[in-house]
Design an enzyme around this catalytic site. Structure first.
Site, short mmCIF file in Angstrom:
data_model
loop_
_atom_site.label_atom_id
_atom_site.label_comp_id
_atom_site.label_asym_id
_atom_site.label_seq_id
_atom_site.Cartn_x
_atom_site.Cartn_y
_atom_site.Cartn_z
N ASP A 291 -7.96 -5.30 0.34
CA ASP A 291 -8.47 -6.10 -0.78
C ASP A 291 -8.08 -7.57 -0.72
O ASP A 291 -8.61 -8.37 -1.48
CB ASP A 291 -7.95 -5.52 -2.10
N HIS B 221 0.86 -1.18 0.00
CA HIS B 221 0.00 0.00 0.00
C HIS B 221 0.89 1.22 0.00
O HIS B 221 1.95 1.21 0.63
CB HIS B 221 -0.89 -0.02 1.26
#
Ligand code: ACO
Length: 438
Positions: free
Chosen positions: A372, A314
């Protein structure tokens, strides 16, 4: 050109060598998080810009909505930790919080919920827009089109300078997004559109519009409705990510909120952003069995390869994404409710996570599971086709986008967004006639 920087208490003074130009750059403190250098006068005073492709070191706005500490894995909405909101709150309450800054009291909560749910129906003419799409259109394409078209229908809420118009547009967007999304799905499978039911909760109504058919009664499972609501909460806002920045940048020109949210949807569509959970499922299918994990990870680590470990890494979190932990717990609950406790995809994902978290490549780069990694598994188990995953993300993120848009419009220091560049192309030259070009 060269420059010298000298530290001066909290601020820094930059002097352009060989000139008499210098500028003291003050530091601005937030309530928490890193301080920022205020470089607004840099170009006017020194004639230079800063260079920051991808904006990794640039704060483009001041915001009071969401705070992330990516190093320790903290996510706060208006100061409240995401773990507490996911456990104790509801999506519409979190929506109120994001939009208004405080948790509502009982009367405010009831009024807000009524206010949103009153707007769930679409203008009947918008129904016809769907017929213009091919049945096999990606539902995100339908979302971009129909949400953009809303600006052609709700003229009575387009004055961005009128607080009432802003409030009604926010209600409309939050309320109609599940209807638009569910209809995109129904259109793709050729089933009749289900009209919203305002006696249901936000998540129940969405599941009803997605799964019910007029020919039969449909009862929404409370466990699945709760899981849906939690998924919406986990995706509600995430400060200045690519789609939110797109919404702010579009809105900075004075564009109407429906057009701005359509721009946000377009930005969210990309696989590096909202499309990642779809990519996680594809990746798990490709790996197939846990015995194949080492070979797959070797391919991911290969500098000449093109694969990434999807659902890992991320831009901001350099630790476990707090949303991924909640999502993992939710995943177990949902699979149990559906009788899929031994889901092979979940087992494979957990094994993959375990191996990656002990692998030097991922550890040294601080690559951890993001939201996710598990969301695709839950959504698949709940019966959503993969093409709808990013659509669900868009439904949930609409409140974050609209809260950030509203904050920007109400900020007196707001200006049109206009990044600069370092130009590295050709210098000025004369046009060459076609027959003279080599
Ligand atoms: N798998 C393998 N290697 C990775 C991954 C990954 N998922 N993510 C980053 N890396 C590596 C890069 O190759 C790079 O290695 P290097 O230094 O040897 O060249 C290093 O880690 C840094 O990578 P960057 O691309 O600079 O990291 P950035 O912060 O720009 O990327 C991103 C963040 C785009 C999310 C990236 O981690 C990624 O592509 N992840 C997979 C896609 C994904 O899951 N996206 C969802 C994000 S969450 C969301 O939108 C809700």
């Amino acid at each position: 050109m060269s420059a010298t920087a000298t530290k001066d208490g909290g601020s820094v003074t930059i002097t352009l060598n060989g000139t008499n130009k210098s500028l003291t750059i003050p530091l601005i403190d937030g309530t928490i998080g890193p301080s920022v250098f205020d470089i607004r006068k840099l170009y006017n005073e020194l004639g230079v810009f800063t260079y920051d492709p991808g904006y990794g070191g640039t704060a483009a706005c001041e915001s009071k909505i969401t705070y992330i500490d990516g190093d320790v894995g903290v996510l706060l909405h208006r100061g409240y930790p995401i773990e507490q909101l996911a456990e104790k709150s509801s999506f519409l309450e979190v929506s109120y919080l994001l939009l208004n800054g405080e948790l509502p009291d009982k009367a405010q909560k009831a009024e807000f919920e009524r206010g949103v749910m009153m707007h769930t129906m679409l203008h009947e003419q918008l129904r016809r827009f769907y017929d213009g799409f091919r049945r096999d259109a990606h539902p995100m394409a339908v979302m971009c089109g129909v949400v953009g078209a809303m600006s052609a229908f709700y003229h009575d809420s387009l004055d961005i300078n009128d607080p009432d118009h802003r409030r009604i547009s926010a209600f409309r967007l939050i309320a109609k997004m599940p209807t638009i999304a569910a209809w995109a799905y129904k259109y793709s499978i050729g089933q009749p559109f289900m009209y919203p039911r305002n006696d249901l909760s936000y998540a129940e109504n969405f599941l009803y519009m997605m799964n019910a058919v007029p020919a039969e009664d449909y009862k929404v499972s409370p466990v699945l409705a709760r899981a849906m609501d939690r998924i919406f909460i986990l995706h509600a806002d995430h400060e200045q990510n690519a789609s939110t920045s797109t919404v702010r940048l579009s809105g900075s020109t004075g564009a109407n909120p429906f057009a701005c949210i359509a721009a946000g949807i377009a930005s969210l569509w990309g696989p590096a952003h909202g499309g990642a959970n779809e990519a996680v499922l594809k990746m798990l299918a490709e790996i197939g069995h846990k015995d194949n994990i080492p070979a797959f990870l070797a391919g991911v680590k290969d500098k000449n390869g093109h694969n990434r470990l999807m659902g890992f890494g991320h831009r901001v979190y350099k630790n476990y994404d707090p949303r991924a932990k909640i999502m993992q717990a939710s995943c177990h609950e949902v699979l149990k409710e559906l009788g899929h406790q031994d889901d092979p995809l979940l087992e494979l994902a957990m094994e993959l996570e375990k191996i990656a978290l002990h692998d030097e490549y991922f550890v040294s780069r601080k690559l951890y599971p993001n939201v996710d990694f598990y969301s695709g598994i839950i959504l698949k188990a709940m019966g959503f086709p993969t093409s709808m995953f990013t659509v669900l993300f868009a439904v949930a993120r609409t409140v974050g986008w609209i809260s950030q848009w509203k904050e920007m419009i109400e900020d007196p220091s707001q200006r049109i967004g206009r990044p600069r560049q370092v130009y590295t192309g050709a210098t000025q030259r004369d046009y060459i006639a076609l027959d003279k070009r080599a």
